[in-house]
Write an enzyme that holds these catalytic residues in place. Structure first.
Site, PDB file in Angstrom:
ATOM      1  CB  VAL A 351      -0.726   0.170   1.208  1.00  0.00           C
ATOM      2  CG1 VAL A 351      -2.082   1.015   1.169  1.00  0.00           C
ATOM      3  CG2 VAL A 351      -1.722  -1.502   1.503  1.00  0.00           C
ATOM      4  CG  ASP A 352       1.120   5.592  -2.059  1.00  0.00           C
ATOM      5  OD1 ASP A 352       2.502   5.607  -1.871  1.00  0.00           O
ATOM      6  OD2 ASP A 352       0.635   6.674  -2.014  1.00  0.00           O
ATOM      7  CE  LYS A 353       4.048   8.653   4.489  1.00  0.00           C
ATOM      8  NZ  LYS A 353       2.779   9.921   4.667  1.00  0.00           N
ATOM      9  CB  THR A 354       1.819  10.627   0.745  1.00  0.00           C
ATOM     10  OG1 THR A 354       2.823  10.191   0.787  1.00  0.00           O
ATOM     11  CG2 THR A 354       0.990  11.349   0.538  1.00  0.00           C
ATOM     12  CB  ILE A 554      -4.015  -0.578  -2.836  1.00  0.00           C
ATOM     13  CG1 ILE A 554      -3.629  -1.702  -2.609  1.00  0.00           C
ATOM     14  CG2 ILE A 554      -5.080   0.656  -2.734  1.00  0.00           C
ATOM     15  CD1 ILE A 554      -4.308  -2.001  -0.939  1.00  0.00           C
TER      16      ILE A 554
END
Length: 668
Positions: A351-354, A554
């Site tokens: 999962v991408d954070k920002t 994601i």
């Protein structure tokens, strides 16, 4: 948009290549089939009455042939014109064969059941098709355009970008655009699947592109306005709206073949010739076995019917179509059978954070004055300077400072200059003001920070805070700190994913490791990769794939595109507002939150299970019927009954997906 009478998917099932309408409208085929059954039943009953001539029964059987075989003949003729022959042709051949043998009743039964199965299958598949077609009906036909003081009603395909449309209370919004006047809450469920209406208000800047707008200013075609009038500036033509793209992508998606479908296609490629060889051999069985030609012919025809891969051909496409339609209803766009099947097999998610786990909207959290400087002085200075910048961090500073100060500084700052990735400078109260990170002062300006400030800076950065030092003239004023907030739903969604069997969740971010660790700890992720460039994310995805086989990625589909392309299945969030996300991802969550993800994964698993059930049922029925018909255990009547029954069972099993709700046992 495909209409009911048109092809559902030309290449996946021959049954759907012609129009099923006629003198009785859409249901003509079904009505013809019922008439065929009635004629067959009456003829069969009359055959037991000795006083009635047999030709009357035969006449009724012939009319049963006509009504049962009408659409089958039409289909076979159309297929043969194109140089092929398929199941319809084989069925017709079998019925003619039965008539030659004088077995009118069995031939009529075959055509009746085949046409009934055909009609019911078409009717059932239309239900899935209609779920998708409902999307197309969301757009109104006309819109009210403001022309000076007048209001003019125009067809939506004549709407021009830049025009202002008036949206009345409780009416459907006709175009993608931005709110320029009025405040209202809009039901976005048709596009994003969100159940709670979203409040909309006018944007200050009406020059922004559609995908740069905040959700509170952005409206989609096909969504429903609440109780107040809105005026909306049109930003996309009718054919380019999110809804139009969604319909187009769903239509493309249902044509995409899944891995299981590729398997069945391959299987049929070898299976059909093998069956034809068996049928030809059986035609000449009378030369080897002591039986008349009529018996060999009958057996060969029965095997032909038994071996037609009807249920097998429809098993996967019907489930894929239903799964894609059900997902679209929940605001999830799944681009075909491949992603639909793959998502359910995933045990690892990156999962991408920002913007995905966090809002991507930092909030002003710390104001630390230096020596005898007041808090108010710091806030007034940063507010005056940062108001000149359109950087996301500057916007967060302005918002935070304004909420505390309540009013604007008396004096304006001017002459803003930005140092890329380091900070800004401007003139305020006749002094040069610098606001920026450590490297602005130590590298750009060659200044060493006072020990006290340097220590506080280290402390803040260790907790994952984005810290900025403020200097006015020759004097340091202090430090401000900003933190990107996790989305409120992130923690719950991560927990749900773990509970439904996702073994590993990895967070990828370009932010420094301390920031990444703090956010990960808050939302319950143990695998954290910080300070990554886009190409580093690709490397991590490939490493995860080596360890875990299938990996879902994601992100928001923009800076994550390379990593998403390398993953087994890519998921974009908040895709309704982003063309890039809609294009690049295999699966697009239309709403700007992760809540739909656990549902998408469970729907995928359910679809996979139904595809498996359908395959086993269709293969088992074929495996049972072929030997039964070869060894004369079953005549054409029984074979047709079981064969067509299995096709209908497969379709209705697939249609269960349309009503799929999350499994009660799983906490989603």
């Amino acid at each position: 948009m495909t209409t009911q009478g048109e092809t559902l998917n030309g290449d996946y099932h021959h049954h759907h290549k012609h129009n099923h309408g006629g003198i009785f409208g859409e249901q003509t085929e079904l009505i013809f089939s019922i008439i065929s059954g009635l004629m067959l039943g009456i003829g069969f009953l009359l055959s037991f009455i000795n006083t009635i001539d047999t030709w009357i029964s035969v006449l009724l059987y012939v009319s049963a042939y006509f009504f049962g075989g009408y659409f089958t003949t039409k289909e076979a003729y159309n297929t043969m014109k194109k140089g092929g022959f398929e199941i319809d042709f084989l069925m017709l051949l079998a019925a003619i064969g039965a008539a030659i043998l004088g077995q009118w009743a069995e031939g009529a039964l075959l055509l009746f059941l085949f046409s009934l199965g055909h009609a019911l299958e078409h009717f059932a598949l239309n239900k899935a098709e209609n779920s998708i077609a409902a999307l197309a009906r969301l757009t109104p036909k006309t819109a009210i355009v403001r022309k000076g003081n007048r209001q003019v009603e125009v067809p939506i395909d004549q709407l021009k970008v830049g025009e202002t449309i008036i949206v009345k209370p409780n009416s459907i919004i006709a175009a993608d655009g931005l709110v320029v006047k009025g405040k209202s809450s809009v039901n976005q469920a048709p596009i994003t699947g969100e159940s709670i209406p979203v409040d909309k208000q006018p944007a200050n800047d009406d020059s922004l592109a559609f995908d740069q707008l905040a959700p509170s200013h952005q409206v989609f075609a096909g969504t429903i306005n609440g109780a107040q009038v809105l005026e909306v500036k049109v930003l996309k033509k009718a054919r380019d709206t999110t809804l139009a793209r969604l319909i187009e992508l769903v239509n493309v998606a249902k044509e995409q073949k899944s891995p299981t479908q590729h398997f069945t296609d391959k299987f049929e490629k070898y299976y059909v010739p093998a069956i034809l060889v068996i049928v030809i051999l059986l035609l000449f069985a009378f030369l080897v076995i002591d039986e008349p030609f009529s018996e060999s012919f009958y057996r060969a025809i029965t095997v032909l019917v038994a071996a037609s891969p009807c249920a097998l051909a429809i098993a996967t496409p019907s489930a894929v179509l239903s799964g894609v339609a059900r997902a679209a209803k929940a605001g999830i766009l799944i681009k075909g059978g491949g992603p639909l099947e793959t998502l359910g097999q995933v045990k690892t998610i990156a999962v991408d954070k920002t913007g995905t786990l966090t809002k991507g909207e930092p909030r002003l959290t710390d104001v630390i004055p230096y020596q005898d400087i007041t808090r108010k002085e710091i806030l007034t200075t940063v507010l005056a300077v940062e108001q000149l910048s359109d950087h996301p961090l500057a916007k967060a500073v302005v918002q935070g400072a304004l909420s505390e100060l309540k009013d604007q500084p008396k004096e304006q700052a001017h002459a803003l200059q930005a140092f890329n990735g380091r900070g800004v400078q401007a003139i305020y109260q006749n002094c040069k003001v610098f606001i920026g990170n450590r490297s602005l002062f130590e590298e750009e300006l060659s200044l060493s920070l006072p020990a006290e400030l340097a220590e506080r800076l280290i402390e803040l950065e260790a907790t994952g805070t984005t810290a900025m030092v403020i200097r006015k003239g020759e004097q340091y004023l202090g430090i401000i700190g900003l933190i990107d907030q996790p989305r409120p739903e992130s923690h719950a969604v991560i927990r749900q994913l773990q509970e439904i069997g996702i073994k590993r969740i990895a967070m990828l971010t370009g932010d420094n490791q301390q920031v990444a660790n703090r956010i990960a700890a808050e939302i319950g992720i143990n695998d954290v990769y910080g300070s990554l460039l886009p190409e580093d994310k690709v490397t991590i995805i490939n490493q995860l794939k080596e360890q875990e086989d299938k990996v879902a990625m994601i992100g928001d589909g923009v800076n994550d595109a390379p990593a998403m392309t390398n993953s087994s299945v890519s998921i974009a969030m908040g895709a309704a507002g982003s063309d890039v996300a809609l294009e690049t991802a295999d699966i697009a969550l239309m709403a700007d939150h992760l809540k739909a993800l656990p549902f998408a994964m469970q729907l995928s698993r359910k679809s996979k299970a139904i595809i498996k059930q359908n395959l086993w049922l269709s293969l088992a029925v074929t495996a049972l019927l072929i030997p039964a018909s070869i060894f004369n255990f079953a005549g054409i009547g029984i074979v047709v009954l079981i064969h067509e029954g299995s096709t209908i069972a497969v379709v209705f099993n697939a249609l269960r997906l349309l009503a799929y709700q999350v499994d009660e046992k799983l906490p989603v």
